[in-house]
Design a protein around this motif. Structure first.
Motif, PDB file in Angstrom:
ATOM      1  N   SER A   1      -4.009  15.075 -16.087  1.00 36.87           N
ATOM      2  CA  SER A   1      -2.659  15.639 -16.181  1.00 36.87           C
ATOM      3  C   SER A   1      -1.723  14.993 -15.165  1.00 36.87           C
ATOM      4  O   SER A   1      -0.545  14.761 -15.453  1.00 36.87           O
ATOM      5  CB  SER A   1      -2.698  17.152 -15.969  1.00 36.87           C
ATOM      6  OG  SER A   1      -3.267  17.477 -14.706  1.00 36.87           O
ATOM      7  N   ALA A   2      -2.242  14.676 -13.983  1.00 37.15           N
ATOM      8  CA  ALA A   2      -1.413  14.023 -12.967  1.00 37.15           C
ATOM      9  C   ALA A   2      -1.011  12.625 -13.409  1.00 37.15           C
ATOM     10  O   ALA A   2       0.136  12.199 -13.222  1.00 37.15           O
ATOM     11  CB  ALA A   2      -2.177  13.956 -11.642  1.00 37.15           C
ATOM     12  N   VAL A   3      -1.938  11.893 -14.014  1.00 36.87           N
ATOM     13  CA  VAL A   3      -1.635  10.548 -14.513  1.00 36.87           C
ATOM     14  C   VAL A   3      -0.625  10.634 -15.651  1.00 36.87           C
ATOM     15  O   VAL A   3       0.337   9.852 -15.714  1.00 36.87           O
ATOM     16  CB  VAL A   3      -2.924   9.836 -14.976  1.00 36.87           C
ATOM     17  CG1 VAL A   3      -2.589   8.542 -15.709  1.00 36.87           C
ATOM     18  CG2 VAL A   3      -3.826   9.544 -13.783  1.00 36.87           C
ATOM     19  N   ALA A   4      -0.833  11.580 -16.559  1.00 34.78           N
ATOM     20  CA  ALA A   4       0.093  11.738 -17.679  1.00 34.78           C
ATOM     21  C   ALA A   4       1.497  12.087 -17.196  1.00 34.78           C
ATOM     22  O   ALA A   4       2.493  11.555 -17.696  1.00 34.78           O
ATOM     23  CB  ALA A   4      -0.421  12.817 -18.632  1.00 34.78           C
ATOM     24  N   ALA A   5       1.590  12.973 -16.201  1.00 39.98           N
ATOM     25  CA  ALA A   5       2.895  13.361 -15.672  1.00 39.98           C
ATOM     26  C   ALA A   5       3.581  12.193 -14.983  1.00 39.98           C
ATOM     27  O   ALA A   5       4.800  12.009 -15.103  1.00 39.98           O
ATOM     28  CB  ALA A   5       2.725  14.527 -14.702  1.00 39.98           C
ATOM     29  N   ALA A   6       2.799  11.370 -14.261  1.00 40.11           N
ATOM     30  CA  ALA A   6       3.375  10.245 -13.526  1.00 40.11           C
ATOM     31  C   ALA A   6       3.890   9.162 -14.457  1.00 40.11           C
ATOM     32  O   ALA A   6       4.822   8.425 -14.117  1.00 40.11           O
ATOM     33  CB  ALA A   6       2.340   9.658 -12.574  1.00 40.11           C
TER      34      ALA A   6
ATOM     35  N   PRO B   1       0.882   9.245  -8.053  1.00 41.87           N
ATOM     36  CA  PRO B   1      -0.057  10.266  -7.567  1.00 41.87           C
ATOM     37  C   PRO B   1      -1.347   9.637  -7.074  1.00 41.87           C
ATOM     38  O   PRO B   1      -1.725   8.527  -7.475  1.00 41.87           O
ATOM     39  CB  PRO B   1      -0.307  11.118  -8.818  1.00 41.87           C
ATOM     40  CG  PRO B   1      -0.128  10.169  -9.950  1.00 41.87           C
ATOM     41  CD  PRO B   1       0.989   9.248  -9.521  1.00 41.87           C
ATOM     42  N   PHE B   2      -2.039  10.354  -6.213  1.00 47.77           N
ATOM     43  CA  PHE B   2      -3.316   9.860  -5.681  1.00 47.77           C
ATOM     44  C   PHE B   2      -4.334   9.668  -6.798  1.00 47.77           C
ATOM     45  O   PHE B   2      -5.201   8.796  -6.721  1.00 47.77           O
ATOM     46  CB  PHE B   2      -3.853  10.840  -4.637  1.00 47.77           C
ATOM     47  CG  PHE B   2      -5.059  10.326  -3.898  1.00 47.77           C
ATOM     48  CD1 PHE B   2      -4.930   9.364  -2.916  1.00 47.77           C
ATOM     49  CD2 PHE B   2      -6.329  10.802  -4.213  1.00 47.77           C
ATOM     50  CE1 PHE B   2      -6.048   8.882  -2.236  1.00 47.77           C
ATOM     51  CE2 PHE B   2      -7.448  10.323  -3.544  1.00 47.77           C
ATOM     52  CZ  PHE B   2      -7.305   9.366  -2.559  1.00 47.77           C
TER      53      PHE B   2
ATOM     54  N   PRO C   1      -6.922   0.981  -2.151  1.00 52.89           N
ATOM     55  CA  PRO C   1      -6.341   2.113  -1.423  1.00 52.89           C
ATOM     56  C   PRO C   1      -5.315   1.676  -0.382  1.00 52.89           C
ATOM     57  O   PRO C   1      -4.312   2.376  -0.156  1.00 52.89           O
ATOM     58  CB  PRO C   1      -7.560   2.764  -0.743  1.00 52.89           C
ATOM     59  CG  PRO C   1      -8.723   2.362  -1.591  1.00 52.89           C
ATOM     60  CD  PRO C   1      -8.403   0.977  -2.046  1.00 52.89           C
ATOM     61  N   VAL C   2      -5.555   0.515   0.250  1.00 48.77           N
ATOM     62  CA  VAL C   2      -4.578   0.000   1.218  1.00 48.77           C
ATOM     63  C   VAL C   2      -3.255  -0.296   0.513  1.00 48.77           C
ATOM     64  O   VAL C   2      -2.176   0.045   1.009  1.00 48.77           O
ATOM     65  CB  VAL C   2      -5.120  -1.263   1.918  1.00 48.77           C
ATOM     66  CG1 VAL C   2      -4.028  -1.923   2.757  1.00 48.77           C
ATOM     67  CG2 VAL C   2      -6.326  -0.922   2.784  1.00 48.77           C
ATOM     68  N   LEU C   3      -3.341  -0.935  -0.659  1.00 48.56           N
ATOM     69  CA  LEU C   3      -2.119  -1.220  -1.410  1.00 48.56           C
ATOM     70  C   LEU C   3      -1.421   0.073  -1.812  1.00 48.56           C
ATOM     71  O   LEU C   3      -0.186   0.152  -1.770  1.00 48.56           O
ATOM     72  CB  LEU C   3      -2.449  -2.049  -2.651  1.00 48.56           C
ATOM     73  CG  LEU C   3      -1.249  -2.393  -3.542  1.00 48.56           C
ATOM     74  CD1 LEU C   3      -0.267  -3.286  -2.796  1.00 48.56           C
ATOM     75  CD2 LEU C   3      -1.691  -3.061  -4.834  1.00 48.56           C
ATOM     76  N   TYR C   4      -2.192   1.077  -2.199  1.00 47.88           N
ATOM     77  CA  TYR C   4      -1.599   2.364  -2.577  1.00 47.88           C
ATOM     78  C   TYR C   4      -0.800   2.954  -1.411  1.00 47.88           C
ATOM     79  O   TYR C   4       0.335   3.423  -1.597  1.00 47.88           O
ATOM     80  CB  TYR C   4      -2.698   3.338  -3.005  1.00 47.88           C
ATOM     81  CG  TYR C   4      -2.194   4.735  -3.275  1.00 47.88           C
ATOM     82  CD1 TYR C   4      -1.621   5.052  -4.496  1.00 47.88           C
ATOM     83  CD2 TYR C   4      -2.286   5.725  -2.291  1.00 47.88           C
ATOM     84  CE1 TYR C   4      -1.151   6.332  -4.749  1.00 47.88           C
ATOM     85  CE2 TYR C   4      -1.814   7.002  -2.533  1.00 47.88           C
ATOM     86  CZ  TYR C   4      -1.246   7.303  -3.755  1.00 47.88           C
ATOM     87  OH  TYR C   4      -0.772   8.577  -3.986  1.00 47.88           O
ATOM     88  N   VAL C   5      -1.380   2.897  -0.220  1.00 50.33           N
ATOM     89  CA  VAL C   5      -0.691   3.430   0.966  1.00 50.33           C
ATOM     90  C   VAL C   5       0.571   2.634   1.242  1.00 50.33           C
ATOM     91  O   VAL C   5       1.649   3.202   1.526  1.00 50.33           O
ATOM     92  CB  VAL C   5      -1.630   3.405   2.184  1.00 50.33           C
ATOM     93  CG1 VAL C   5      -0.866   3.757   3.459  1.00 50.33           C
ATOM     94  CG2 VAL C   5      -2.796   4.366   1.982  1.00 50.33           C
TER      95      VAL C   5
END
Length: 417
Positions: free
Chosen positions: A265-270, A293-294, A167-171
């Protein structure tokens, strides 16, 4: 993504690899354990070859499944074995102290610097391979302060880092996408100027193997190395832990992606319509294009840099190590048959570097099949050549050529008082 520079040092303390070494397994269990690590490292090398030379996983069938299973997980296995090696070098089962301890630390630092430089030299060849050595060099130095910790403590640190660092890397990556601070750091980074890369920012955050989320693999390997592998049942427990972690990582991702509303759907869109249904275990999902996306934190694809992927990959790596240790300890005939694989493990740095140089050379003269062609023969050729070269070399010498040069470089550590 390591090489003998990251190996458990069997080549530094063992005779040339040959049948006599294997015939002694029944009477020398410690040798068997070292050969088990060699076997695991050899398999990791072949996994790397499959990712860099093999056909695309979309070929399907058993071949496609094996290729897809190896990709991403072989580099995680290398990283875990790197942690194992660090503990061997600094003292196992008990850390070295005094002058010997300081010299061991100096050896690690020298190895790290050499790997860093060698990695950038291979990157300069401009192949399609994401060279892992520079990342490994920094990883060694990042986890070195932990080398005195016990197995239980290391396991807890590995678990905590796997939970917190993704999560730190994501931020951080999100802030890099939304801001200009990373460009400013890179513009003033001497490493970036010297190497023509993004320097420290790439090593820590944006590269294919960001140090921030690869630290848990090394720490897990350090914890495994602290165990008394000669105790009855330890290998079985290691395999069970590996299986449980794999189930938790990949199974947890599968559940999360389906239970969290809108996640798939969010993963597919990203990923521009990538195979989101396989995001719980396969890199065929692709990588986010633009904003991440988160929901990406629920993915367990091997290179997704998430908690689920780290837990799952660590589980697979531990299971492979446990299996290789068991084969070396309990199955001398099979171990003898696997001599060429163990030989590749002993000379892993050399074989890793050679395959990148070969890709650079053959691609330049157009000997390697086109990307859309059948590259399975090329993969089998690389594997066969590596086994032949490694077997011949280790029958004559204790270490591979690059391993020997690395050992000579680390002799400088003897000057430490």
């Amino acid at each position: 993504m390591v090489p003998k520079a990251l190996s458990a040092e069997p080549a530094d303390v063992s005779p040339p690899l040959g049948l006599d070494r294997f015939r002694a397994l029944a009477d020398r269990p410690s040798t068997g354990r070292l050969i088990g690590i060699d076997l695991a490292r050899g398999l990791a090398v072949f996994g790397m070859y499959s990712a860099h030379v093999g056909p695309d996983v979309t070929v399907g069938g058993p071949v496609g499944f094996l290729l897809e299973t190896a990709r991403g997980r072989s580099s995680a296995l290398f990283a875990l074995l790197a942690g194992f090696s660090l503990v061997i070098i600094t003292g196992r089962p008990h850390p070295r102290t005094g002058r010997a301890g300081r010299q061991a630390v100096a050896r690690i630092v020298i190895r790290a610097v050499v790997l860093l430089a060698l990695g950038y030299a291979l990157t300069a060849l401009d192949t399609d391979v994401d060279v892992i050595l520079s990342f490994y060099g920094l990883l060694f130095m990042a986890v070195l302060p932990l080398h005195r910790l016990r197995a239980g403590t290391l396991a807890l640190v590995a678990a905590a880092s796997a939970l917190i660092l993704p999560p730190v890397l994501y931020v951080i990556r999100t802030s890099i996408e939304d801001g200009k601070w990373a460009d400013t750091v890179t513009a003033h980074d001497p490493l970036a100027r010297i190497t023509g890369t993004d320097g420290v920012i790439e090593l820590l955050f944006t590269g294919a193997y960001p140090v921030l989320t690869w630290i848990p693999f090394l720490i897990a390997g350090m914890a495994a190395a602290r165990l008394d592998l000669s105790r009855p049942g330890i290998r079985s427990r290691l395999a069970l832990v590996g299986g449980a972690l794999a189930l938790l990582g990949y199974g947890g991702s599968w559940l999360a992606l389906r239970l969290v509303p809108g996640a798939l759907s969010a993963v597919a869109a990203a990923t521009d319509g990538g195979s989101a249904a396989s995001a719980w275990w396969s890199d065929t999902v692709g990588e986010p294009e633009g904003h991440t996306p988160f929901a990406w934190l629920l993915v367990a694809a091997p290179h997704s840099q998430t908690t689920f992927s780290i837990v799952g990959n660590t589980g697979v790596a531990l299971a492979v190590v446990a299996a290789c240790l068991t084969v070396a300890e309990r199955m001398p005939r099979l171990t003898r048959l696997a001599t060429p694989v163990a030989a590749v493990g002993v000379t892993a740095l050399t074989m890793y570097v050679l395959h990148i140089v070969a890709l650079w050379f053959f691609s330049d003269v157009r000997y390697v099949p086109a990307v859309d062609g059948d590259t399975l023969p090329a993969l089998l050729g690389f594997i066969a050549a590596a086994m032949l070269l490694a077997t011949v070399w280790t029958r004559l010498f204790r270490r591979g050529p690059l391993e020997q040069l690395l050992r000579l470089a680390t002799q400088l550590a003897q000057t430490v008082k």
